[in-house]
Design a protein around this motif. Sequence first.
Motif, mmCIF file in Angstrom:
data_model
loop_
_atom_site.group_PDB
_atom_site.id
_atom_site.type_symbol
_atom_site.label_atom_id
_atom_site.label_comp_id
_atom_site.label_asym_id
_atom_site.label_seq_id
_atom_site.Cartn_x
_atom_site.Cartn_y
_atom_site.Cartn_z
ATOM 1 N N SER A 173 0.838 -1.201 0.000
ATOM 2 C CA SER A 173 0.000 0.000 0.000
ATOM 3 C C SER A 173 0.869 1.246 0.000
ATOM 4 O O SER A 173 2.004 1.231 0.486
ATOM 5 C CB SER A 173 -0.911 0.024 1.229
ATOM 6 N N ASP A 174 0.313 2.329 -0.515
ATOM 7 C CA ASP A 174 1.053 3.601 -0.536
ATOM 8 C C ASP A 174 1.000 4.336 0.794
ATOM 9 O O ASP A 174 1.968 4.973 1.193
ATOM 10 C CB ASP A 174 0.489 4.525 -1.620
ATOM 11 N N ASP A 175 -0.165 4.300 1.452
ATOM 12 C CA ASP A 175 -0.366 5.154 2.631
ATOM 13 C C ASP A 175 -0.093 6.607 2.242
ATOM 14 O O ASP A 175 0.595 7.347 2.942
ATOM 15 C CB ASP A 175 0.551 4.693 3.773
ATOM 16 N N THR A 176 -0.646 7.002 1.121
ATOM 17 C CA THR A 176 -0.332 8.289 0.512
ATOM 18 C C THR A 176 -0.681 9.465 1.420
ATOM 19 O O THR A 176 -1.782 9.549 1.949
ATOM 20 C CB THR A 176 -1.114 8.455 -0.799
ATOM 21 N N HIS A 177 0.273 10.388 1.552
ATOM 22 C CA HIS A 177 0.051 11.650 2.240
ATOM 23 C C HIS A 177 0.515 12.838 1.395
ATOM 24 O O HIS A 177 -0.147 13.864 1.333
ATOM 25 C CB HIS A 177 0.810 11.697 3.573
ATOM 26 N N TYR A 178 1.682 12.700 0.767
ATOM 27 C CA TYR A 178 2.374 13.843 0.182
ATOM 28 C C TYR A 178 2.046 14.080 -1.292
ATOM 29 O O TYR A 178 2.029 15.215 -1.760
ATOM 30 C CB TYR A 178 3.893 13.663 0.337
ATOM 31 N N TYR A 179 1.843 13.042 -2.059
ATOM 32 C CA TYR A 179 1.581 13.115 -3.491
ATOM 33 C C TYR A 179 2.795 13.730 -4.217
ATOM 34 O O TYR A 179 3.907 13.646 -3.725
ATOM 35 C CB TYR A 179 0.284 13.873 -3.771
ATOM 36 N N GLY A 180 2.572 14.282 -5.382
ATOM 37 C CA GLY A 180 3.675 14.862 -6.140
ATOM 38 C C GLY A 180 4.722 13.852 -6.567
ATOM 39 O O GLY A 180 5.887 14.202 -6.790
ATOM 40 N N GLY A 181 4.325 12.578 -6.677
ATOM 41 C CA GLY A 181 5.271 11.544 -7.052
ATOM 42 C C GLY A 181 6.088 10.998 -5.905
ATOM 43 O O GLY A 181 6.925 10.118 -6.098
ATOM 44 N N VAL A 182 5.855 11.498 -4.692
ATOM 45 C CA VAL A 182 6.620 11.040 -3.532
ATOM 46 C C VAL A 182 6.118 9.684 -3.057
ATOM 47 O O VAL A 182 6.881 8.721 -2.928
ATOM 48 C CB VAL A 182 6.548 12.073 -2.380
ATOM 49 N N ASP A 183 4.830 9.598 -2.784
ATOM 50 C CA ASP A 183 4.279 8.377 -2.186
ATOM 51 C C ASP A 183 2.968 7.937 -2.813
ATOM 52 O O ASP A 183 2.238 7.149 -2.237
ATOM 53 C CB ASP A 183 4.096 8.570 -0.674
ATOM 54 N N ASN A 184 2.668 8.436 -3.988
ATOM 55 C CA ASN A 184 1.421 8.052 -4.650
ATOM 56 C C ASN A 184 1.696 7.153 -5.854
ATOM 57 O O ASN A 184 2.720 7.279 -6.534
ATOM 58 C CB ASN A 184 0.640 9.281 -5.116
ATOM 59 N N CYS A 185 0.783 6.211 -6.080
ATOM 60 C CA CYS A 185 0.816 5.336 -7.265
ATOM 61 C C CYS A 185 2.104 4.532 -7.336
ATOM 62 O O CYS A 185 2.644 4.290 -8.419
ATOM 63 C CB CYS A 185 0.634 6.160 -8.546
ATOM 64 N N LYS A 186 2.588 4.079 -6.177
ATOM 65 C CA LYS A 186 3.831 3.310 -6.104
ATOM 66 C C LYS A 186 3.597 1.835 -5.777
ATOM 67 O O LYS A 186 4.352 0.983 -6.225
ATOM 68 C CB LYS A 186 4.760 3.898 -5.038
ATOM 69 N N ALA A 187 2.603 1.528 -4.954
ATOM 70 C CA ALA A 187 2.392 0.165 -4.472
ATOM 71 C C ALA A 187 0.909 -0.173 -4.520
ATOM 72 O O ALA A 187 0.053 0.698 -4.311
ATOM 73 C CB ALA A 187 2.930 0.001 -3.052
ATOM 74 N N PHE A 188 0.619 -1.454 -4.760
ATOM 75 C CA PHE A 188 -0.765 -1.853 -4.999
ATOM 76 C C PHE A 188 -0.878 -3.364 -4.872
ATOM 77 O O PHE A 188 0.127 -4.071 -4.710
ATOM 78 C CB PHE A 188 -1.203 -1.425 -6.402
ATOM 79 N N ILE A 189 -2.101 -3.861 -4.942
ATOM 80 C CA ILE A 189 -2.302 -5.298 -5.093
ATOM 81 C C ILE A 189 -3.064 -5.541 -6.389
ATOM 82 O O ILE A 189 -3.867 -4.701 -6.821
ATOM 83 C CB ILE A 189 -3.028 -5.943 -3.896
ATOM 84 N N MET A 190 -2.786 -6.683 -7.001
ATOM 85 C CA MET A 190 -3.461 -7.085 -8.232
ATOM 86 C C MET A 190 -4.354 -8.276 -7.895
ATOM 87 O O MET A 190 -3.876 -9.392 -7.682
ATOM 88 C CB MET A 190 -2.452 -7.450 -9.311
ATOM 89 N N VAL A 191 -5.647 -8.021 -7.821
ATOM 90 C CA VAL A 191 -6.618 -8.994 -7.334
ATOM 91 C C VAL A 191 -7.225 -9.777 -8.488
ATOM 92 O O VAL A 191 -7.669 -9.194 -9.487
ATOM 93 C CB VAL A 191 -7.737 -8.281 -6.539
ATOM 94 N N GLU A 192 -7.234 -11.095 -8.349
ATOM 95 C CA GLU A 192 -7.856 -11.955 -9.353
ATOM 96 C C GLU A 192 -9.370 -11.888 -9.185
ATOM 97 O O GLU A 192 -9.942 -12.485 -8.275
ATOM 98 C CB GLU A 192 -7.369 -13.393 -9.198
ATOM 99 N N SER A 193 -10.017 -11.150 -10.074
ATOM 100 C CA SER A 193 -11.468 -11.008 -9.996
ATOM 101 C C SER A 193 -11.992 -10.432 -11.299
ATOM 102 O O SER A 193 -11.415 -9.486 -11.843
ATOM 103 C CB SER A 193 -11.859 -10.080 -8.836
#
Length: 288
Positions: A173-193
């Motif tokens: 997970s990102d636990d995004t706070h800052y954005y601007g490429g610092v902590d956004n859109c970096k980590a995720f899960i890919m769910v089979e569904s």
Amino acid sequence: MLKDLYGKTRQKLGLHTHTTVSDGKLTPEEAARIYRDAGYDAIALTDHWKYGDARELSGLKIISGAEYNVGDPRTEEGVYHIVALFTDRDPELTKDLTPQQIIDGIHKAGGLAVLAHPAWSLNTPEMIMALEGVDATEIYNTVSEKGESFRADSSIIVDMIIPKGRNYPLLASDDTHYYGGVDNCKAFIMVESDSLEDGALMTAIREKKFYASQGPEIHLERAGDKMIVRCSPCEHVYFASNRAWSKRSTHGENITYAEYNITEHDLFIRAFCVDKEGKKAWTNAVIL
């Protein structure tokens, strides 16, 4: 929505995001637009002590959520950040509750309770074992590396609690706070569904039908006395277990397959890979 190496449909989910509703730098609408444009199929808005309901924002599915943090700041006395996901109503939790009461309250509201960033919180195995009903934990938390901390990877804690019976689904997970490429859109899960319906996603997470990632794709399966990894092209593949040592890594260019010979001492195996850009992906653990 993407097709994986086996042709199965995968949904890209970001399950830990903050906005101006609590201590994030962007509004919910702005956050949703950024994640939508990055190819996510859904995100959870998990502001501190501020319940966010399920809806659509900026053309992106929003999963209901909130983060409940208790025990700051002395980690030796117990710091717990518990993320609620997929609740069907506001759990209406208060800051005087214990971590266990928070978990129970999330369940009463129909949701999943996630123990966030246990390494950042310095949650010991003893602290975690005292909790009942945790539905998942974060093996990786972006802001714990990219923000103002350095304990992003919780692998060592995961490997200590799995043999004790806590084989949780492992989220990135990102636990995004800052954005601007610092902590956004970096980590995720890919769910089979095939579906983005809450019930289908919850079931897939409970059943560990997903992998966690910063970019690469990875799959782990057992074939007789071997564990097999198939992945997108990477430079390193590692098999982790309860053992302190064994030959369990593969290195090279464009690796898409690796295997590990199971030993009599292995209680579980999980795997992770690293691509040429240094991005990682993690599987869930398989109990042997």
